[in-house]
Enzyme design. Structure first.
Site, short mmCIF file in Angstrom:
data_model
loop_
_atom_site.label_atom_id
_atom_site.label_comp_id
_atom_site.label_asym_id
_atom_site.label_seq_id
_atom_site.Cartn_x
_atom_site.Cartn_y
_atom_site.Cartn_z
N GLU A 134 0.96 -1.15 -0.04
CA GLU A 134 0.09 0.03 0.02
C GLU A 134 0.95 1.18 -0.13
O GLU A 134 1.78 1.26 1.01
CB GLU A 134 -0.88 -0.03 1.29
N CYS A 135 0.78 2.08 -0.90
CA CYS A 135 1.10 3.49 -0.96
C CYS A 135 2.79 3.47 -0.91
O CYS A 135 3.67 3.13 -1.90
CB CYS A 135 0.78 4.28 0.04
N ALA A 136 3.29 3.52 0.23
CA ALA A 136 4.80 3.27 0.36
C ALA A 136 5.49 2.10 0.09
O ALA A 136 6.58 1.94 -0.28
CB ALA A 136 5.13 3.77 1.92
#
Length: 831
Positions: A345-347
């Site tokens: 997720e994201c990072a």
């Protein structure tokens, strides 16, 4: 029914001090002996990190969009009893009290959550720019929605007692109690960057700051009144949430009974601080064993990893430490490409890309990422376009995006989600298993609100073959080192400086300049002077400013083109018959003397005595003595009293104080109103990020300063350098320098602890670098691993087993320590 004493701390708008007050209340109540649970309205990950630090319990989130309205109160009750029952729960709001998702009349606002949980509300208001108008604001907040019960106010940033009393009277006339008044200088706040506050896990000083905040909150806020308000909250007609049992045959309680848990490696550490507490709780309920690893420090995935969860955080900030950890990058790449179920997720997505802002990373997702000028922050509805690792085609979830990076588009890849109809992320099957095993996306979801995502992922983890992943081998004591100890020939050690050891491809720990660029305000001052460059430099204002800064006469100050020029002037001026240079120290003084045809004697301080000066070591008849304080490269700060013993008639004592501005208080400086027989050299280039400009000065007796000036070429100090001298001596600049000293002290302590943890014995430093003996060949091997350390063998009195390490932020230092751990811990390497 369940009893959950609780209150909401809200605000009239963002920036009112809501987080500072909420965290302060949590910390103060905890230190008063109460068990405090904490929650945050909205999807924010950062504030719950401070909540956890303040309370010692997991920080949790309450968000009707991510979790659904019906789950908000059960999750609140769950946090109140997990891991143990709390005395009360403090809920921090988001933005202004009634601010929610745009276009929804306040959906997911603080008021919405307060209504769903029947929680009383205390409002924080910044009164720094108003007085009686504050009462009108409070009145409006009370009356706007009859379902929201504003029961008290905390006034923040009061300018004076009189100001606070005026506001208090006007608010209390409404029948609303004022529960606290914080003066303007009472707040302790966290620093910000491109995505808001810096997470608590990234701030080594956070715990100490929290202690101060707790003390101030207890002094200015009526904690007993807050406890009474929380105790008056009505019981909740709900059952506390618990991780739901799976209906899947594979993951049913009966199927899981007696089976060993499958290990899911969860990214943590400073770079991956964003994940909801319920994620790990759900994985445990689904027969998984969450094990946290640090992508910046650990060199291999946890043994037995069967699944990967890479949550949110700031890999773009920590790209250096992440990208130099090549062994872990390879291990993660191998795991993902071999089909280990992976959610990013994201990072986590950024970490799996080929590179972020040019720093190479895992490379399992065929894209690169870079910082964008605009922030993406929104709630979105996401639909799975096809079967993915997290759900079958058509799976519909509510999520949020929060990032300031963007990726290059993938070519022909399946999307992880359709976000409001647009494809986003990657759903990949890198091992050719026939179904996706990698789900990488910017979208954040809350698995408690969508338990099917957790179940689907856990099923994939349990269905995979058990893998026994072990750490990659570390370098043996005899492996990987050059055959000789002084690799990289230096023609003249005295002329060698740290900048010669840097390279664009290396993390620079060899140069002692604190900043990569000057502060914005200083850079602007320099730009403003560009138009004056047609005129010859005039340093008179600079001399006055420096004299005021040190409370000495103007005739005692000489601006120079850096401290290096001062040593050249000294070599030209001196007629010393027995000059002495105390080593180890900056090599330029001796080099300058030798270039002038003067060969000084050396007094070499000993490592076994901590490089501490004994005045008796200096020859009695030495008529020129040069010493550093704090000394480069040892970092040793010699007491003023010891240096004073070196003063005597007929001798000039020269003290290089180029790094004295890194020492709090500068109490051991020899700068004084009377300086007969003493000359002090200072540099401004290190603290202010100006190595390319050259700005320094000397302070001494008027006759000595005049003698140096006679040997100084006209206009050697540029207009811009003179501007720096004026600008950095102002009270505001000095306060900024003091803050930099405090930060350096924390970072240096982090470096020293890390080196000692490796079994090394660094020299106790008082400045922005640390000297340590690591062993022959270690510096060269560290260079191969991407880190430039300053070699020690060019300093008289040291050899090739020594390195000097510049103090950097903890994230950069942690990356260096990770690599150093594999090459410098064997006793055989320590000379």
């Amino acid at each position: 029914m369940v009893s959950v004493p609780r209150l909401v701390i809200a605000a009239a708008a963002s920036g009112q001090g809501k987080t500072t007050v909420a965290v302060g209340v949590m910390a103060a109540l905890t230190r008063a002996g109460r068990a405090v649970a904490a929650a945050k309205v909205g999807p924010d990950y950062i504030d719950p990190g401070y909540h956890a630090l303040a309370t010692g319990r997991p920080g949790r989130n309450l968000d009707p969009w991510l979790q659904g309205e019906s789950l908000v109160a059960p999750l609140l009750a769950h946090g109140a009893v997990t891991p143990t029952p709390a005395d009360l729960t403090v809920i921090e709001g988001v933005m202004g009290l009634f601010d929610g998702r745009l276009g929804t009349d306040g959906w997911a606002s603080t008021a919405h959550v307060a209504t769903l949980t029947s929680s009383p509300v205390v409002v924080v208001i910044d009164i720094s720019s108003a007085s009686r108008t504050v009462a009108a604001t409070v009145h409006g907040l009370r009356m706007f929605d009859p379902n929201v019960h504003v029961v008290g106010v905390i006034l923040n940033k009061a300018g004076s007692v009189r100001h606070a009393d005026e506001v208090r009277r006007s608010v209390e006339q409404l029948g609303v109690p004022v529960l606290g008044v914080l003066p303007r200088d009472a707040g302790v706040s966290a620093p910000s960057r491109h995505l808001g506050l810096v997470p608590a896990a990234e701030r080594p000083e956070a715990a100490a700051a929290l202690d101060r905040l707790a003390e101030q909150t207890a002094e200015y806020v009526d904690l007993d009144a807050l406890v009474e308000i929380a105790s008056g909250a009505p019981d909740l007609d709900v059952e506390p949430w618990s991780p739901p049992a799976s209906s899947s045959a594979l993951l049913s309680p009966a199927a899981l009974e007696g089976m060993p848990a499958r290990r899911v490696a969860i990214a943590g550490g400073r770079a991956f601080t964003f994940r909801y507490a319920e994620t790990e709780e759900m994985l445990r309920a689904l027969g998984c064993e969450p094990v946290t690893f640090d992508p910046a420090l650990d060199t291999a995935l946890p043994a037995g990893t069967d699944g990967l969860y890479l949550g949110g955080g700031f890999p773009e900030v920590h790209a250096t430490a992440l990208s130099t950890n090549t062994r872990l990058l390879a291990d993660v790449r191998d795991a993902v490409l071999s089909g280990v179920p992976t959610v990013a997720e994201c990072a986590g997505l950024l970490y799996l890309t080929e590179a972020v802002d040019g720093s190479p990373l895992v490379g399992a997702v065929p894209t690169t990422a870079a910082m964008n000028p605009r922030l993406t922050l929104r709630y979105v509805t996401a639909i799975a376009p096809e079967d993915t690792l997290l759900g079958p085609a058509g799976t519909r979830v509510h999520g949020h995006e929060f990032h300031r990076t963007g990726t290059t588009p993938g070519q022909g890849e399946r999307a992880a989600w359709l976000l409001d109809g647009s494809p986003e992320g990657w759903s990949l099957d890198p091992a050719g298993t026939g179904s996706p095993t990698l789900h990488a996306s910017y979208l954040h979801t809350h698995w408690a609100g969508h338990p099917g995502l957790a179940t689907r992922f856990a099923e994939a983890v349990h269905s995979g073959e058990t893998r026994s992943r072990t750490a990659l081998p570390t370098i043996s004591p005899s492996a990987g080192f050059p055959d000789h100890h002084d690799a990289g020939h230096v023609s003249d050690p005295l002329e060698h400086h740290g900048d010669a050891e840097t390279d664009p491809g290396l993390v620079d720990l060899a140069v002692n300049v604190r900043l990569t660029t000057p502060p914005t305000w200083l850079a602007q001052r320099l730009r403003d002077r560009i138009g004056d460059l047609a005129a010859y430099p005039d340093v008179r204002n600079a001399r006055r400013a420096l004299a005021r800064r040190h409370a000495v006469g103007e005739d005692m100050v000489l601006p120079t083109s850096g401290a290096a020029e001062a040593f050249v002037l000294l070599a030209r001026m001196t007629q010393a018959k027995r000059p002495v240079v105390v080593h180890p120290q900056f090599t330029e003084p001796e080099a300058a003397l030798r270039r002038a045809g003067i060969v000084p004697e050396r007094v070499e301080l000993r490592a076994d005595k901590g490089f501490v000066l004994s005045p008796a070591d200096v020859p009695e008849d030495a008529d020129l003595v040069i010493i550093g304080n704090p000394t480069n490269p040892t970092g040793v700060l010699h007491p003023r009293a010891a240096l004073e013993q070196l003063r005597q008639p007929g001798r000039l004592l020269v003290v290089d104080e180029a790094f004295m501005d890194t020492v709090a208080g500068e109490s051991d400086s020899l700068i004084a109103s009377y300086m007969d027989g003493v000359l002090v050299l200072r540099s401004l280039t290190k603290t202010w990020g100006l190595a390319g400009l050259r700005a320094g000065y000397v302070i001494g007796a008027p006759d000595v300063v005049a003698g140096l000036a006679r040997h100084q070429p006209h206009w050697s100090v540029s207009t811009l350098a003179a501007t720096v001298m004026e600008a950095t001596t102002t009270p505001a600049a000095q306060r900024e320098a003091e803050a930099a000293v405090a930060e350096t002290e924390l970072w240096r302590a982090h470096l020293l602890r890390g080196l000692r943890h490796l079994g090394l014995a660094p020299v106790d430093s008082a400045t922005s670098f640390v000297l340590v003996e690591v062993g022959a060949g270690v510096r060269e091997t560290m260079r191969e691993r991407g880190y430039a350390l300053r070699r020690g063998d060019t300093f008289p009195g040291l050899g090739p087993t020594w390195v000097r390490i510049a103090v950097r932020d903890p994230h950069t230092i942690d990356g260096m320590l990770r690599e150093l751990a594999t090459v410098a811990t064997s006793k055989e390497r320590i000379a």
